[in-house]
Each structure stands twice: as structure tokens, then as C-alpha cells.
Design a protein around this motif. Sequence first.
Motif, PDB file in Angstrom:
ATOM      1  N   VAL A  58      31.992 -30.034 -10.555  1.00  4.24           N
ATOM      2  CA  VAL A  58      31.432 -31.383 -10.624  1.00  4.24           C
ATOM      3  C   VAL A  58      32.434 -32.393 -10.079  1.00  4.24           C
ATOM      4  O   VAL A  58      32.076 -33.332  -9.366  1.00  4.24           O
ATOM      5  CB  VAL A  58      31.033 -31.739 -12.076  1.00  4.24           C
ATOM      6  N   VAL A  59      33.703 -32.193 -10.400  1.00  2.00           N
ATOM      7  CA  VAL A  59      34.749 -33.119  -9.956  1.00  2.00           C
ATOM      8  C   VAL A  59      34.805 -33.199  -8.443  1.00  2.00           C
ATOM      9  O   VAL A  59      35.099 -34.260  -7.887  1.00  2.00           O
ATOM     10  CB  VAL A  59      36.117 -32.712 -10.544  1.00  2.00           C
ATOM     11  N   GLY A  60      34.488 -32.103  -7.760  1.00  2.00           N
ATOM     12  CA  GLY A  60      34.431 -32.226  -6.311  1.00  2.00           C
ATOM     13  C   GLY A  60      34.460 -30.907  -5.577  1.00  2.00           C
ATOM     14  O   GLY A  60      35.069 -29.931  -6.041  1.00  2.00           O
ATOM     15  N   LEU A  61      33.775 -30.849  -4.435  1.00  2.00           N
ATOM     16  CA  LEU A  61      33.794 -29.665  -3.591  1.00  2.00           C
ATOM     17  C   LEU A  61      35.210 -29.361  -3.140  1.00  2.00           C
ATOM     18  O   LEU A  61      35.598 -28.202  -3.004  1.00  2.00           O
ATOM     19  CB  LEU A  61      32.887 -29.877  -2.371  1.00  2.00           C
ATOM     20  N   LYS A  62      36.018 -30.391  -2.932  1.00  5.39           N
ATOM     21  CA  LYS A  62      37.400 -30.195  -2.493  1.00  5.39           C
ATOM     22  C   LYS A  62      38.168 -29.337  -3.497  1.00  5.39           C
ATOM     23  O   LYS A  62      38.883 -28.410  -3.130  1.00  5.39           O
ATOM     24  CB  LYS A  62      38.078 -31.554  -2.326  1.00  5.39           C
ATOM     25  N   TRP A  63      37.976 -29.639  -4.808  1.00  4.97           N
ATOM     26  CA  TRP A  63      38.680 -28.880  -5.834  1.00  4.97           C
ATOM     27  C   TRP A  63      38.094 -27.488  -5.984  1.00  4.97           C
ATOM     28  O   TRP A  63      38.818 -26.514  -6.181  1.00  4.97           O
ATOM     29  CB  TRP A  63      38.633 -29.637  -7.157  1.00  4.97           C
ATOM     30  N   GLY A  64      36.764 -27.382  -5.903  1.00  5.92           N
ATOM     31  CA  GLY A  64      36.148 -26.066  -5.966  1.00  5.92           C
ATOM     32  C   GLY A  64      36.585 -25.192  -4.813  1.00  5.92           C
ATOM     33  O   GLY A  64      36.885 -24.008  -4.976  1.00  5.92           O
ATOM     34  N   ALA A  65      36.655 -25.763  -3.603  1.00  5.16           N
ATOM     35  CA  ALA A  65      37.095 -25.003  -2.437  1.00  5.16           C
ATOM     36  C   ALA A  65      38.568 -24.630  -2.553  1.00  5.16           C
ATOM     37  O   ALA A  65      38.983 -23.536  -2.138  1.00  5.16           O
ATOM     38  CB  ALA A  65      36.859 -25.819  -1.162  1.00  5.16           C
ATOM     39  N   LEU A  66      39.386 -25.530  -3.133  1.00  4.74           N
ATOM     40  CA  LEU A  66      40.807 -25.231  -3.313  1.00  4.74           C
ATOM     41  C   LEU A  66      40.987 -24.042  -4.255  1.00  4.74           C
ATOM     42  O   LEU A  66      41.754 -23.114  -3.976  1.00  4.74           O
ATOM     43  CB  LEU A  66      41.535 -26.460  -3.867  1.00  4.74           C
ATOM     44  N   VAL A  67      40.270 -24.069  -5.387  1.00  5.80           N
ATOM     45  CA  VAL A  67      40.325 -22.937  -6.313  1.00  5.80           C
ATOM     46  C   VAL A  67      39.900 -21.659  -5.605  1.00  5.80           C
ATOM     47  O   VAL A  67      40.507 -20.593  -5.759  1.00  5.80           O
ATOM     48  CB  VAL A  67      39.424 -23.199  -7.537  1.00  5.80           C
ATOM     49  N   GLN A  68      38.840 -21.769  -4.771  1.00  5.29           N
ATOM     50  CA  GLN A  68      38.333 -20.594  -4.076  1.00  5.29           C
ATOM     51  C   GLN A  68      39.359 -20.057  -3.097  1.00  5.29           C
ATOM     52  O   GLN A  68      39.582 -18.844  -3.008  1.00  5.29           O
ATOM     53  CB  GLN A  68      37.034 -20.968  -3.329  1.00  5.29           C
ATOM     54  N   ASN A  69      40.014 -20.937  -2.337  1.00  7.22           N
ATOM     55  CA  ASN A  69      41.029 -20.492  -1.380  1.00  7.22           C
ATOM     56  C   ASN A  69      42.193 -19.793  -2.077  1.00  7.22           C
ATOM     57  O   ASN A  69      42.646 -18.720  -1.663  1.00  7.22           O
ATOM     58  CB  ASN A  69      41.547 -21.684  -0.569  1.00  7.22           C
ATOM     59  N   THR A  87      30.699 -40.835  -7.600  1.00  8.62           N
ATOM     60  CA  THR A  87      32.137 -40.799  -7.322  1.00  8.62           C
ATOM     61  C   THR A  87      32.558 -39.509  -6.643  1.00  8.62           C
ATOM     62  O   THR A  87      33.270 -39.518  -5.626  1.00  8.62           O
ATOM     63  CB  THR A  87      32.937 -40.961  -8.633  1.00  8.62           C
ATOM     64  N   PHE A  88      32.109 -38.370  -7.179  1.00  9.73           N
ATOM     65  CA  PHE A  88      32.587 -37.077  -6.693  1.00  9.73           C
ATOM     66  C   PHE A  88      31.771 -36.507  -5.544  1.00  9.73           C
ATOM     67  O   PHE A  88      32.180 -35.530  -4.906  1.00  9.73           O
ATOM     68  CB  PHE A  88      32.614 -36.079  -7.854  1.00  9.73           C
ATOM     69  N   LYS A  89      30.586 -37.080  -5.280  1.00  4.99           N
ATOM     70  CA  LYS A  89      29.730 -36.636  -4.173  1.00  4.99           C
ATOM     71  C   LYS A  89      29.355 -35.162  -4.294  1.00  4.99           C
ATOM     72  O   LYS A  89      29.371 -34.406  -3.308  1.00  4.99           O
ATOM     73  CB  LYS A  89      30.405 -36.898  -2.817  1.00  4.99           C
ATOM     74  N   THR A  90      29.032 -34.723  -5.487  1.00  4.20           N
ATOM     75  CA  THR A  90      28.605 -33.348  -5.726  1.00  4.20           C
ATOM     76  C   THR A  90      27.259 -33.357  -6.451  1.00  4.20           C
ATOM     77  O   THR A  90      26.930 -34.319  -7.152  1.00  4.20           O
ATOM     78  CB  THR A  90      29.624 -32.600  -6.606  1.00  4.20           C
ATOM     79  N   PRO A  91      26.460 -32.279  -6.326  1.00  3.17           N
ATOM     80  CA  PRO A  91      25.172 -32.194  -7.035  1.00  3.17           C
ATOM     81  C   PRO A  91      25.411 -31.851  -8.504  1.00  3.17           C
ATOM     82  O   PRO A  91      25.121 -30.759  -8.974  1.00  3.17           O
ATOM     83  CB  PRO A  91      24.446 -31.073  -6.285  1.00  3.17           C
ATOM     84  N   TYR A  92      25.886 -32.807  -9.262  1.00  2.00           N
ATOM     85  CA  TYR A  92      26.399 -32.548 -10.608  1.00  2.00           C
ATOM     86  C   TYR A  92      25.317 -32.116 -11.585  1.00  2.00           C
ATOM     87  O   TYR A  92      25.565 -31.277 -12.483  1.00  2.00           O
ATOM     88  CB  TYR A  92      27.149 -33.783 -11.125  1.00  2.00           C
ATOM     89  N   VAL A  93      24.116 -32.651 -11.464  1.00  2.00           N
ATOM     90  CA  VAL A  93      23.041 -32.257 -12.376  1.00  2.00           C
ATOM     91  C   VAL A  93      22.681 -30.788 -12.159  1.00  2.00           C
ATOM     92  O   VAL A  93      22.511 -30.024 -13.116  1.00  2.00           O
ATOM     93  CB  VAL A  93      21.803 -33.152 -12.189  1.00  2.00           C
ATOM     94  N   ALA A  94      22.584 -30.373 -10.905  1.00  3.57           N
ATOM     95  CA  ALA A  94      22.271 -28.973 -10.590  1.00  3.57           C
ATOM     96  C   ALA A  94      23.364 -28.043 -11.100  1.00  3.57           C
ATOM     97  O   ALA A  94      23.088 -26.956 -11.622  1.00  3.57           O
ATOM     98  CB  ALA A  94      22.096 -28.805  -9.082  1.00  3.57           C
ATOM     99  N   ILE A  95      24.618 -28.455 -10.961  1.00  7.28           N
ATOM    100  CA  ILE A  95      25.742 -27.630 -11.435  1.00  7.28           C
ATOM    101  C   ILE A  95      25.687 -27.478 -12.949  1.00  7.28           C
ATOM    102  O   ILE A  95      25.826 -26.371 -13.486  1.00  7.28           O
ATOM    103  CB  ILE A  95      27.078 -28.246 -10.997  1.00  7.28           C
ATOM    104  N   LEU A  96      25.490 -28.576 -13.658  1.00  6.61           N
ATOM    105  CA  LEU A  96      25.472 -28.537 -15.121  1.00  6.61           C
ATOM    106  C   LEU A  96      24.270 -27.754 -15.646  1.00  6.61           C
ATOM    107  O   LEU A  96      24.371 -27.028 -16.641  1.00  6.61           O
ATOM    108  CB  LEU A  96      25.469 -29.958 -15.683  1.00  6.61           C
TER     109      LEU A  96
END
Length: 460
Positions: free
Chosen positions: A162-173, A343-352
Motif C-alpha cells: 500500500v505504501v508504494g510500488l517502489k517499496w514493493g518492487a524494492l523488497v522483490q528485487n 499519496t502512494f499512488k497504489t490500488p490500496y483498496v484492492a490490496i487490503l
Amino acid sequence: MTSPSVSSTSTDSGTSTELPRRLGLWSAIAVLVGTTIGSGIFRSPAGIAEKLPGPLPLMAVWVTGGIFALCGALTLAELAGAMPRTGGYFVYIREAWGRLPAFLYGWSELTLIRAAALGGISTTFAEYLLRGLGYNPALAPYDTYAHWIAAATVALMAVINVVGLKWGALVQNVTTVAKYGGLMIIILLALILGLPQTGGHFTPAMPPGSFSVSAFGLALVSVLWAFDGWGDLSKVAGEVKDPEKTLPKAIVLGTLSIIFIYLLANIAYLSVLSVDEIRGARLVAADVAEKLIGPIGVTLVAITVLLSTFGSVNGSLLTGPRIFFAMADDGLFFKKVAAVHPTFKTPYVAILLTATIAIAFVLVRTFEQLADIFVTASLVFYILSIGAIFKLRQRPDWNPPVRTPWYPLVPALFCLATLFLLVNALMDDAQRVPTLGVFGVILLGVPVYYLTVGRKSARS
């Protein structure tokens, strides 16, 4: 209906539901590899060896699974390149077969597929965490603790995404590099230390009773749990940079790398353990490492599996919610699910929403139940998704950046093999009732469609 040759997402018109393109080639490959390499290569070999107790059948089913995945990936490269829109399979099914089949796919992802995937992977994470801390997750009260740890893992990864694709992608990398490296260390230890000592357990290649068509089909279902993930990148296609070039490359390169490391891992397992030993090794990689270098090996494997499954939970939450986002944006789900966080530009409702259902699943189901639910439900929509290419190629405006090689053989082989697995499961006495149960939940989506979004579509 949008032309399939358009390269933008269905939300590229500048509305509030637009998702920015942030994933480059290596991040896209990391999403695919990180989502795929999870619990399967560490949990599936024992069950596969139980069904195919011979080195040759054992390796053959992994090769077959690799060919199966590659056929799907080669076809998907054409579909994703031509329609690089958020939602992946949902988009292909909708464009080829219409809104009801597309809704049934989303319904199944919501009620069965995504929740079961997240539950199975996070359960493996929890069990290895407890094992690494010196507790047996098969015994009370730690078996109960495993469910709660798995649920907490899903919740944590939902917050990160939810915080951001950037952080999700970083964790993934980070987790992809770490688990790929850890798995390669285990493989190299087995080949360098184990193989010279044992000479390998590759003979007799096919002991009597080690192969039957039915058992091979059931074992292939378990292999597909390990390989699944090669199509998940398409679900975030709307967030990939230069998608016409990046998506096909990432899908094919990522799938080939997974096939390579899975085959190498099974050769490594057979270099140290006999097939009978693999049959009894629920945590086969840990047993291999312990036999080679003692308790430190178990610790190494535990860390590798924790990173592997952690990354897979992240990857599943990175990709799966985009399906519900695309459905909502297309009017096939509640509009709020298409909301993008300001703020985070992510589909937060779908994620939750995805995380909440997954947590409910993981608290009441075992790993084996979750894996079976996931694969059976997925097979139905594999056929519709990959089979979409036969209909979409008939369009005069179909102009993909890459085309599936050896068409129509490659997608036809994939669809026929998938159909065989479904029929084989229905013919097996032990699998018939669970399989019919999954089909029943999928078909329950038909009245749900006509009572909700289908009614609105008919009126419009």
C-alpha cells in the motif's frame, strides 16, 4: 471495446485510477522470478516422489512442467505485449470471451486463487521460521502459531505494498537476489560435496511401479504449484515501462531462469538423497543441507526459504490486487476497489481486500488444502487465458510487438495439457470431490454476476 493493439492501460486517459509505469526490465524479471520461486521447490518434491518413486519419472515431470510453463510464457509474451494493461489474464479473457468469463476469473481470484496462493506461501514461511527458531511446527501449540504468523506476514506485506510500488518492487528485487543466491548455494554444496560422496541416486532410473499416466498427471499438478507465477507479471503490465518491449523479454527470460534452477535443484537433491529419502523429506532442502554440513545447513536453508516465501507473498500482493483494480475500473466490480491512494499512488483498496480474504483462508486451511485449491482453480483460467490467442489473432487490427513461435502448436499444447490435468483430477477418486467443490465455487459466480454487475450491463 478497446483495440488490443493499444499499448496504454485501460486507465491511461488521465483519470484518478491511473497507475504510473515504474517497473523496468530487471524489476519486471524480479517480480516474475520472485513470485514464482516460493514454497514449491522446497515443499513439493516429497509429494512428487511419493507419486513417481523413480529418478527418471521424477525428473521427467519437472521437465514437463518446465515445457508447460514455457509454452504458456511464450504465448503470454504475445498477449501481454499487445495488451499491456493492468489485470493480465482478466484483460485477455474479457477481450476474447466476453464479460461473464472475465468476471468469473476475477470472482475465482477473489474467492479461491489469490487467497489460497497467499495462504500456502505464508504458511511455508511461518513453518520455516518456527523450525529455524528450534520449534516443530507440526506439534501443538506451534501448529496454531504457524497460522497466526502466516496471517501477520500477509498483513505486513499488504502494508508495504500500500505504501508504494517502489517499496514493493524494492523488497522483490532484494529477496529475489537473496533467495536465488541461497538456493544456488544449496545446489552447489550438493553437487560439489554430495555428488562425489554418493555418486548420485540416479539408478535404477525407472524402478517397477514408478510410473503411471494418472500418477504423472497428479504429480504434474504439484509441479505447477512450484512453477506458477510465470504469468503474474502480466497483471501489473499497466505499471511496466516501455511494455511492448519489456514485457515479452521479462516473461521469457524469467521463465527460462526458473526452469534452469528448478531442474538443477532436483539434480542436487538426487545427488544427496535417494528417491525414498526424498519421499519422506517434507523439508527436502533442509535435509540435504543437514546431511552435507550439519545444523548450520538447516539454518542456511531456513534463511533461504524465509527470504523466498517472503518475496513470494510480496509478489503475490504486488500482482493479484491489480486484477480486482482492473475489474472495478471496467465496471465489473465495486468502483471503490479501483481507487488509487492519493499519496502512494497504489490500488490500496484492492490490496487490503485481497489481504483480508487471504488472512481468513490461512487461519482455517492447511498448506496442502490451499495448494490444491489454488492449482485446480487456476487451471480452468489458464485454458481461457492462453486460449484467447486463437480468437484474438483473428482480429484485423491485431499487431503485437512479438509473436508466439510455432503457433498454433505452442498454445494448443498448453491448453490440451491443462485440460488433461483437469480430467485426470476428476477421474482420481481422492481428488474428485475437492475438484468438483472448486468448480462449484467458480460456477457460483454466474448468479452473482447476473444479480450484480451483469444486471447493470444488461440495462445499459
